[in-house]
Scaffold this motif. Structure first.
Motif, PDB file in Angstrom:
ATOM      1  N   THR A   1      25.412  52.713  37.496  1.00 37.36           N
ATOM      2  CA  THR A   1      26.787  52.256  37.286  1.00 37.36           C
ATOM      3  C   THR A   1      27.647  53.350  36.679  1.00 37.36           C
ATOM      4  O   THR A   1      28.847  53.167  36.494  1.00 37.36           O
ATOM      5  CB  THR A   1      26.802  51.057  36.333  1.00 37.36           C
ATOM      6  OG1 THR A   1      26.249  51.462  35.068  1.00 37.36           O
ATOM      7  CG2 THR A   1      26.010  49.885  36.892  1.00 37.36           C
ATOM      8  N   ARG A   2      26.998  54.487  36.339  1.00 37.19           N
ATOM      9  CA  ARG A   2      27.626  55.638  35.707  1.00 37.19           C
ATOM     10  C   ARG A   2      27.860  55.429  34.215  1.00 37.19           C
ATOM     11  O   ARG A   2      28.447  56.310  33.566  1.00 37.19           O
ATOM     12  CB  ARG A   2      28.922  56.078  36.392  1.00 37.19           C
ATOM     13  CG  ARG A   2      28.766  56.433  37.849  1.00 37.19           C
ATOM     14  CD  ARG A   2      27.742  57.514  38.075  1.00 37.19           C
ATOM     15  NE  ARG A   2      27.762  57.995  39.460  1.00 37.19           N
ATOM     16  CZ  ARG A   2      26.994  57.512  40.425  1.00 37.19           C
ATOM     17  NH1 ARG A   2      26.126  56.539  40.157  1.00 37.19           N
ATOM     18  NH2 ARG A   2      27.078  57.992  41.651  1.00 37.19           N
ATOM     19  N   ALA A   3      27.421  54.298  33.695  1.00 35.39           N
ATOM     20  CA  ALA A   3      27.436  54.125  32.247  1.00 35.39           C
ATOM     21  C   ALA A   3      26.304  54.960  31.654  1.00 35.39           C
ATOM     22  O   ALA A   3      25.247  55.121  32.277  1.00 35.39           O
ATOM     23  CB  ALA A   3      27.254  52.661  31.896  1.00 35.39           C
ATOM     24  N   THR A   4      26.509  55.464  30.456  1.00 35.97           N
ATOM     25  CA  THR A   4      25.487  56.259  29.774  1.00 35.97           C
ATOM     26  C   THR A   4      24.917  55.462  28.607  1.00 35.97           C
ATOM     27  O   THR A   4      25.678  54.953  27.777  1.00 35.97           O
ATOM     28  CB  THR A   4      26.083  57.577  29.262  1.00 35.97           C
ATOM     29  OG1 THR A   4      26.604  58.321  30.361  1.00 35.97           O
ATOM     30  CG2 THR A   4      25.013  58.409  28.559  1.00 35.97           C
ATOM     31  N   VAL A   5      23.611  55.351  28.562  1.00 35.72           N
ATOM     32  CA  VAL A   5      22.963  54.572  27.519  1.00 35.72           C
ATOM     33  C   VAL A   5      21.795  55.356  26.921  1.00 35.72           C
ATOM     34  O   VAL A   5      21.129  56.110  27.629  1.00 35.72           O
ATOM     35  CB  VAL A   5      22.439  53.228  28.064  1.00 35.72           C
ATOM     36  CG1 VAL A   5      23.589  52.352  28.542  1.00 35.72           C
ATOM     37  CG2 VAL A   5      21.418  53.441  29.156  1.00 35.72           C
TER      38      VAL A   5
END
Length: 120
Positions: free
Chosen positions: A103-107
């Motif tokens: 999703t291109r979120a960084t975690v």
């Protein structure tokens, strides 16, 4: 979304060697920095070694010259080769990864920890 599974811990004699592995799986687009941390009883978690996606490494002073971190980007796996182990290396070792999801979120992701015990 992301799971980190560690392996390779155990009981080893003073001066011995162990190799830890940590494989990431899940909805991964890319993994930036990966690293190993450890926590000894009664102490705070501390950074042991980190490695960027380009291979730049950083080590705690206490492990320099004894530990080597490496990674296989194709396998989403990071390794920690530990040589000349000392009693003070006894701790739970945790894998960490800075993961960019699909999703291109960084975690940030953490493994469950693996026990390393150095004995006489």
């Amino acid at each position: 979304q992301v799971q980190l599974v560690e392996s390779g811990g155990g009981l080893v004699q003073f001066g011995g060697s162990l190799r830890l592995s940590c494989r990431a799986s899940g909805s991964i687009f890319r993994i930036n920095t990966m690293g190993w941390y450890r926590q000894a009883p009664g102490k705070e978690r501390e950074s042991v070694a980190t490695i960027t996606s380009y291979g730049t490494t950083n080590y705690a002073d206490s492990v320099k010259g004894r530990f080597t971190i490496s990674r296989d980007n194709a396998k989403n796996t990071v390794y920690l080769q530990m040589n000349s182990l000392k009693f003070e290396d006894t701790a739970v070792y945790y894998c960490n990864a800075d993961v960019v999801l699909t999703t291109r979120a960084t975690v940030p992701a953490w493994g469950q920890g693996t026990q390393v015990t150095v004995s006489s």
